[in-house]
Write an enzyme that holds these catalytic residues in place. Structure first.
Site, short mmCIF file in Angstrom:
data_model
loop_
_atom_site.label_atom_id
_atom_site.label_comp_id
_atom_site.label_asym_id
_atom_site.label_seq_id
_atom_site.Cartn_x
_atom_site.Cartn_y
_atom_site.Cartn_z
N PHE A 114 32.61 -67.69 -13.56
CA PHE A 114 33.32 -68.55 -12.76
C PHE A 114 34.97 -68.22 -13.44
CE2 PHE A 114 32.35 -71.30 -16.72
CZ PHE A 114 33.67 -71.80 -16.87
N CYS A 115 35.85 -68.56 -12.48
CA CYS A 115 37.36 -68.59 -12.70
C CYS A 115 37.93 -69.70 -11.88
CB CYS A 115 37.81 -67.25 -12.56
SG CYS A 115 37.35 -66.64 -10.89
N THR A 116 39.29 -69.49 -11.73
CA THR A 116 39.86 -70.74 -11.01
C THR A 116 39.46 -70.59 -9.56
OG1 THR A 116 41.70 -70.27 -12.49
CG2 THR A 116 42.13 -71.59 -10.35
#
Length: 254
Positions: A182-184
């Site tokens: 996951f990331c922003t």
């Protein structure tokens, strides 16, 4: 009153002439009074823009009229004032730098996991086949320090281009587990998930839409702290509101 619409969006798609696209989009965004950043590369487009709602949506409609961007999804949030100081429309080698030109998301995505399913897996402590689930934060260390999922793996990246070496060092830790990167907003974890699958990990997913989409769907569940964003708001809470506007956001402590 929150009257400024903020959007983030990206798409990996082949762009044969990034300069031509830049020269078309830059004046259009300027005429509409939008501020923020648009990054264009042969591998796709990545944008963070803010402005009057009708102007933002007009720009998106114009962009989607181009067949390469039909169906482009934008994550929305609101603010009281413009969080960007200027408009930058830039052509780059990659819209998110990994220094692995063989990784081409436009040629095929890694499987994407929706936010509701991730929340359910985290509630249960395993995926639908009973495997343990680990979340892998692909953001830079200073972003992770502001907030992340409970128990998320954090490889202390200084920049995303360090991810391939970090994966090589930590790959054995992921064996036999279901890994959700996951990331922003989804762009980094999309490349990361492809690289992990190419490295031989069988049960890898990317969190579709990243933390911002997760907040829209699942709120603060299993997330502690706030989500760092690269504009003057800096931190968003699970309501996608600037965290410094209300420290009692219910998102947990930083």
């Amino acid at each position: 009153m929150n009257s400024v619409l903020n959007i983030s969006a990206y798409r990996f798609v082949g762009i044969a002439d990034p300069l031509a696209l830049r020269d078309r989009l830059a004046p259009r965004a300027g005429v509409l009074g939008l501020l923020g950043t648009i990054l264009i590369a042969r591998e796709g487009i990545n944008l963070f823009l803010a402005g009057a709602p009708e102007a933002v949506r007009t720009f998106l409609d114009d962009l989607r009229a181009d067949g390469r961007f039909t169906g482009l999804e934008a994550k929305e949030s609101w603010s009281q004032r413009q969080p960007f100081r200027k408009l930058l429309v830039k052509v780059k080698r990659e819209i998110i730098r990994m220094n692995r030109p063989a990784i081409q998301p436009a040629a095929g995505r890694a499987p994407a996991l929706d936010a509701a399913t991730l929340k359910r897996w985290l509630d249960d402590g395993h995926d639908d086949e009973g495997r343990p689930v680990v979340t892998l934060d692909t953001r830079n260390a200073f972003e992770v320090d502001q907030g992340t999922f409970e128990g998320a793996l954090d490889w202390r990246l200084r920049k995303f281009s360090e991810f391939p070496a970090a994966l090589q060092a930590h790959a054995t830790e992921l064996a036999g587990k279901t890994v959700v990167s996951f990331c922003t907003g989804g762009i980094r974890c999309e490349k990361a998930a492809i690289l992990m699958r190419e490295a031989g990990l069988d049960h890898v997913w990317q969190l579709d839409g990243g933390i911002l989409k997760y907040f829209e769907t699942a709120g603060a569940a299993h997330f502690r702290g706030h989500c760092f964003v690269f504009d003057e708001r800096e931190l968003l809470d699970a309501r996608l509101a600037p965290a410094n506007a209300d420290q009692d956001s219910g998102c947990g402590g930083v």
